[in-house]
Design a protein around this motif. Structure first.
Motif, PDB file in Angstrom:
ATOM      1  N   ILE A 186      -1.129  -1.998 -21.983  1.00  0.00           N
ATOM      2  CA  ILE A 186      -2.156  -2.999 -21.655  1.00  0.00           C
ATOM      3  C   ILE A 186      -3.512  -2.582 -22.202  1.00  0.00           C
ATOM      4  N   CYS A 187      -3.819  -1.275 -22.171  1.00  0.00           N
ATOM      5  CA  CYS A 187      -5.088  -0.803 -22.716  1.00  0.00           C
ATOM      6  C   CYS A 187      -5.146  -0.993 -24.227  1.00  0.00           C
ATOM      7  N   LEU A 188      -4.035  -0.745 -24.901  1.00  0.00           N
ATOM      8  CA  LEU A 188      -4.017  -0.903 -26.353  1.00  0.00           C
ATOM      9  C   LEU A 188      -4.013  -2.368 -26.768  1.00  0.00           C
TER      10      LEU A 188
ATOM     11  N   GLY B 299      -9.147   7.463 -19.640  1.00  0.00           N
ATOM     12  CA  GLY B 299      -9.556   7.622 -18.244  1.00  0.00           C
ATOM     13  C   GLY B 299      -8.441   7.335 -17.267  1.00  0.00           C
ATOM     14  N   GLY B 300      -7.682   6.245 -17.480  1.00  0.00           N
ATOM     15  CA  GLY B 300      -6.592   5.912 -16.571  1.00  0.00           C
ATOM     16  C   GLY B 300      -5.472   6.928 -16.590  1.00  0.00           C
ATOM     17  N   ASN B 301      -5.060   7.378 -17.795  1.00  0.00           N
ATOM     18  CA  ASN B 301      -4.003   8.389 -17.870  1.00  0.00           C
ATOM     19  C   ASN B 301      -4.445   9.709 -17.266  1.00  0.00           C
ATOM     20  N   ALA B 302      -5.710  10.077 -17.487  1.00  0.00           N
ATOM     21  CA  ALA B 302      -6.207  11.330 -16.908  1.00  0.00           C
ATOM     22  C   ALA B 302      -6.231  11.258 -15.389  1.00  0.00           C
TER      23      ALA B 302
ATOM     24  N   GLN C 221       0.822  -1.205   0.000  1.00  0.00           N
ATOM     25  CA  GLN C 221       0.000   0.000   0.000  1.00  0.00           C
ATOM     26  C   GLN C 221       0.860   1.260   0.000  1.00  0.00           C
ATOM     27  N   ASN C 222       1.914   1.268   0.785  1.00  0.00           N
ATOM     28  CA  ASN C 222       2.780   2.446   0.844  1.00  0.00           C
ATOM     29  C   ASN C 222       3.481   2.688  -0.489  1.00  0.00           C
ATOM     30  N   ARG C 223       3.899   1.620  -1.158  1.00  0.00           N
ATOM     31  CA  ARG C 223       4.583   1.798  -2.443  1.00  0.00           C
ATOM     32  C   ARG C 223       3.617   2.249  -3.529  1.00  0.00           C
ATOM     33  N   VAL C 224       2.394   1.783  -3.482  1.00  0.00           N
ATOM     34  CA  VAL C 224       1.400   2.252  -4.455  1.00  0.00           C
ATOM     35  C   VAL C 224       1.097   3.729  -4.242  1.00  0.00           C
ATOM     36  N   GLU C 225       0.998   4.155  -3.003  1.00  0.00           N
ATOM     37  CA  GLU C 225       0.758   5.569  -2.725  1.00  0.00           C
ATOM     38  C   GLU C 225       1.924   6.431  -3.208  1.00  0.00           C
ATOM     39  N   ARG C 226       3.125   5.971  -2.986  1.00  0.00           N
ATOM     40  CA  ARG C 226       4.289   6.722  -3.470  1.00  0.00           C
ATOM     41  C   ARG C 226       4.336   6.746  -4.992  1.00  0.00           C
ATOM     42  N   LEU C 227       3.898   5.656  -5.610  1.00  0.00           N
ATOM     43  CA  LEU C 227       3.929   5.596  -7.070  1.00  0.00           C
ATOM     44  C   LEU C 227       2.905   6.549  -7.688  1.00  0.00           C
ATOM     45  N   LEU C 228       1.732   6.653  -7.084  1.00  0.00           N
ATOM     46  CA  LEU C 228       0.686   7.511  -7.636  1.00  0.00           C
ATOM     47  C   LEU C 228       0.833   8.969  -7.226  1.00  0.00           C
ATOM     48  N   SER C 229       1.634   9.246  -6.221  1.00  0.00           N
ATOM     49  CA  SER C 229       1.825  10.632  -5.769  1.00  0.00           C
ATOM     50  C   SER C 229       3.023  11.312  -6.419  1.00  0.00           C
ATOM     51  N   TRP C 230       3.633  10.679  -7.420  1.00  0.00           N
ATOM     52  CA  TRP C 230       4.728  11.272  -8.194  1.00  0.00           C
ATOM     53  C   TRP C 230       5.933  11.605  -7.305  1.00  0.00           C
ATOM     54  N   LYS C 231       6.237  10.749  -6.332  1.00  0.00           N
ATOM     55  CA  LYS C 231       7.448  10.942  -5.542  1.00  0.00           C
ATOM     56  C   LYS C 231       8.685  10.752  -6.407  1.00  0.00           C
ATOM     57  N   LYS C 232       8.611   9.736  -7.287  1.00  0.00           N
ATOM     58  CA  LYS C 232       9.653   9.511  -8.285  1.00  0.00           C
ATOM     59  C   LYS C 232       8.978   9.533  -9.651  1.00  0.00           C
ATOM     60  N   PRO C 233       9.118  10.625 -10.413  1.00  0.00           N
ATOM     61  CA  PRO C 233       8.400  10.729 -11.691  1.00  0.00           C
ATOM     62  C   PRO C 233       8.737   9.618 -12.673  1.00  0.00           C
ATOM     63  N   THR C 234       9.959   9.116 -12.636  1.00  0.00           N
ATOM     64  CA  THR C 234      10.312   8.053 -13.577  1.00  0.00           C
ATOM     65  C   THR C 234       9.497   6.784 -13.326  1.00  0.00           C
ATOM     66  N   HIS C 235       9.250   6.476 -12.074  1.00  0.00           N
ATOM     67  CA  HIS C 235       8.447   5.301 -11.764  1.00  0.00           C
ATOM     68  C   HIS C 235       6.997   5.497 -12.192  1.00  0.00           C
ATOM     69  N   THR C 236       6.464   6.673 -11.948  1.00  0.00           N
ATOM     70  CA  THR C 236       5.068   6.926 -12.331  1.00  0.00           C
ATOM     71  C   THR C 236       4.906   6.929 -13.846  1.00  0.00           C
ATOM     72  N   LEU C 237       5.875   7.496 -14.562  1.00  0.00           N
ATOM     73  CA  LEU C 237       5.808   7.464 -16.027  1.00  0.00           C
ATOM     74  C   LEU C 237       5.914   6.029 -16.549  1.00  0.00           C
ATOM     75  N   SER C 238       6.727   5.225 -15.910  1.00  0.00           N
ATOM     76  CA  SER C 238       6.800   3.820 -16.310  1.00  0.00           C
ATOM     77  C   SER C 238       5.457   3.118 -16.108  1.00  0.00           C
ATOM     78  N   LEU C 239       4.783   3.449 -15.022  1.00  0.00           N
ATOM     79  CA  LEU C 239       3.447   2.895 -14.794  1.00  0.00           C
ATOM     80  C   LEU C 239       2.478   3.335 -15.886  1.00  0.00           C
ATOM     81  N   LEU C 240       2.569   4.598 -16.307  1.00  0.00           N
ATOM     82  CA  LEU C 240       1.693   5.086 -17.377  1.00  0.00           C
ATOM     83  C   LEU C 240       1.945   4.339 -18.681  1.00  0.00           C
TER      84      LEU C 240
END
Length: 531
Positions: free
Chosen positions: A132-134, A265-268, A107-126
């Motif tokens: 997967i959507c495509l 929707g997910g990217n937004a 839970q803590n790592r997901v919160e850090r990932l979605l809160s843009w603590k490390k932008p590279t990790h969040t961009l990788s998630l995007l």
């Protein structure tokens, strides 16, 4: 107390929780004393035993034949599942708290990932989410990739660590994958009860329970007024909208570009949590003037430039312009009945009827109250008849039911006679009455054999036997000169053959309607009929 356990998965991003006790002396049931014991202890203390005995006296025991709503036996009665016990609860809580750290770490790592603590990790998630959507077939590859990159690769690196660096060398660690393993395999173990990781888990579990309670209460506060029909017009509008949406989606769901919808929707949603974008939208809202609503205007600031109702009443006012639904339907109506029972004393003329009572039951010859010798129950006057509880009179007066044959046949009442429309009962005093009367038949004055024969003819089960001039022994039949009764309808023949008994009744009906707020409980003498 150990600082941390290397082989335990625990959320260590937040500080150690601080305990505050109201009394300097700790009780035996406090968290500190509960977790100071070792998990290897198998015997409970004397306090736990005494408290368990006390709970057994307070908590009711489960019955062996206890069933749930579906008719099956309850799960608590299964011999494989132990009953409630304080020592068992305490032991299971300690085991659960020592192993729940992996959930809070995730839970803590997901919160850090979605809160843009490390932008590279969040961009990788995007990027991963977009791929997967495509191409949804990549969902089959995702679990295998997670197993390889996040479980097996770290486990292999743990067994092949880099050589220790000296103080003089400043080179980066060099991983050598050749040769034998240099370190033991990493094994996930529960946090010991004497370590700080155990109390970190307790802290996270405490906060998780509070978050769940807050989310639960907020969800109920928002959705309950919209769906429980406390405001019938609002709930009816939502029900109508959901019904229309269900029909439309059932027909056209295959035409929607679900991949593009999920991609956008997910990217937004993830991009909207970026601090820069969030501040940008807040500035736009402030410039437009929707930032702070005035006093008395229930408008939220979630959507810029759009007035969103913040309360159910405001939402109802906004939805009235979209749908005009009338929920004021006519109340439910029923027909109630009452029987006017009259009595005639034995030996008096057939015109000497006296009003006896208004009863909810017809008091027929085979009714249980009459067989038991009880008098009919009810009220003496029409004005004393009250509607059933929760109902009110709709029609202004009672109406006489002239078609008495219908309710007599419906109730399968026997031993009575009644008027048939178009047929006159000659020789009786009922010809000048209003109508609708059902009278009792007196006991038959004929012999038993003749009575059985006439009853057989009345129901039409057998044909009358043709009289013979001689009997089997050569004697003349007794019924040679006796005229056989005609096979008429039993109800038509009854009044002329037997007369009228001591009781008669007729049915009155009246229409009632259900009240929105039931009145106080009153004694009622009318019963609901088929309406």
């Amino acid at each position: 107390m150990d600082e941390y356990t290397p082989e335990a998965l625990v959320n260590r991003q937040e500080p150690i929780p601080v305990f505050s006790t109201p009394k300097p002396r700790q009780q035996s049931g406090s968290p500190a004393s509960l977790h100071s014991r070792s998990s290897s202890q198998s015997k409970s203390s004397l306090q736990d035993r005494l408290f368990a005995k006390l709970l057994q006296q307070v908590i009711p025991h489960d019955d062996e034949d206890e069933t749930d709503s579906s008719g099956d036996k309850a799960f608590s009665t299964s011999p494989k599942r132990p009953a409630f016990s304080l020592p068992t609860m305490t032991n299971n809580f300690r085991r659960f708290n020592a192993r729940i750290g992996v959930v809070f770490l995730f839970q803590n790592r997901v919160e850090r990932l979605l809160s843009w603590k490390k932008p590279t990790h969040t961009l990788s998630l995007l990027f991963v989410y977009s791929f997967i959507c495509l191409d949804p077939h990549l969902l089959l590859v995702l679990p295998v990739v997670v197993l390889l990159l996040f479980i097996m690769v770290p486990a292999f690196v743990a067994r092949h660590p880099p050589p220790p660096t000296t103080s003089t060398s400043s080179t980066t660690p060099y991983y050598s994958y050749d040769g034998p393993a240099l370190a033991p395999a990493r094994t996930i173990r529960p946090a010991p009860e004497t370590s700080k990781d155990f109390f970190r888990n307790m802290r996270d579990l405490q906060n998780c329970m509070a978050d769940f309670s807050d989310i639960h209460d907020a969800t109920i506060a928002v959705f309950a007024p919209l769906t429980n029909f406390s405001n019938e017009k609002l709930s009816s509008t939502i029900f109508l909208g959901c019904t229309i949406a269900t029909v439309v989606l059932f027909i056209s769901a295959h035409l929607l570009p679900l991949r593009l919808v999920l991609l956008a929707g997910g990217n937004a949603a993830i991009l909207s949590s970026h601090p820069t974008i969030r501040q940008f939208f807040q500035d736009i809202v402030h410039d437009v003037g929707v930032g702070t609503p005035e006093l008395g205007s229930p408008v939220s600031e979630d959507v810029p430039g759009v007035s969103v109702p913040a309360t159910p009443s405001a939402a109802m006012s906004a939805m009235e312009s979209l749908a005009d639904i009338s929920v004021d339907s006519d109340p439910e109506e029923r027909e109630v009945e009452i029987f006017e029972v009259q009595h005639r004393a034995p030996g008096t003329s057939e015109s000497g009827w006296e009003n006896f009572i208004f009863s909810p039951l017809p008091y027929d010859p085979l009714s249980p109250s009459r067989i038991a010798g009880d008098r009919p129950r009810g009220c003496r006057f029409f004005e004393d008849v009250r509607p059933p509880y929760g109902w009110a009179w709709k029609s202004k007066k009672w109406e006489l039911d002239l078609d008495c044959r219908e309710w007599v046949v419906e109730r399968m009442i026997t031993g009575v006679g009644f008027e048939i429309p178009g047929v006159t009962a000659e020789g009786n005093a009922i010809t000048d009455e209003v109508g609708g009367w059902v009278w009792d038949l007196p006991p038959s004055p004929l012999s038993r054999e003749d009575d059985e024969e006439i009853t057989t003819l009345a129901y039409g089960d057998l044909q009358p036997e043709v009289p013979t001039p001689q009997s089997k022994g050569g004697s003349i039949s007794k019924n040679t000169d006796k005229e056989k009764p005609s096979a008429r309808d039993w109800e038509e023949a009854a009044p002329a053959s037997y007369g009228i008994g001591e009781w008669r009744r007729r049915r009155w009906v009246r229409v009632v309607q259900r009240m929105s707020l039931p009145p106080p409980e009153v004694v009622t003498y009318s019963t609901l009929g088929h309406g």
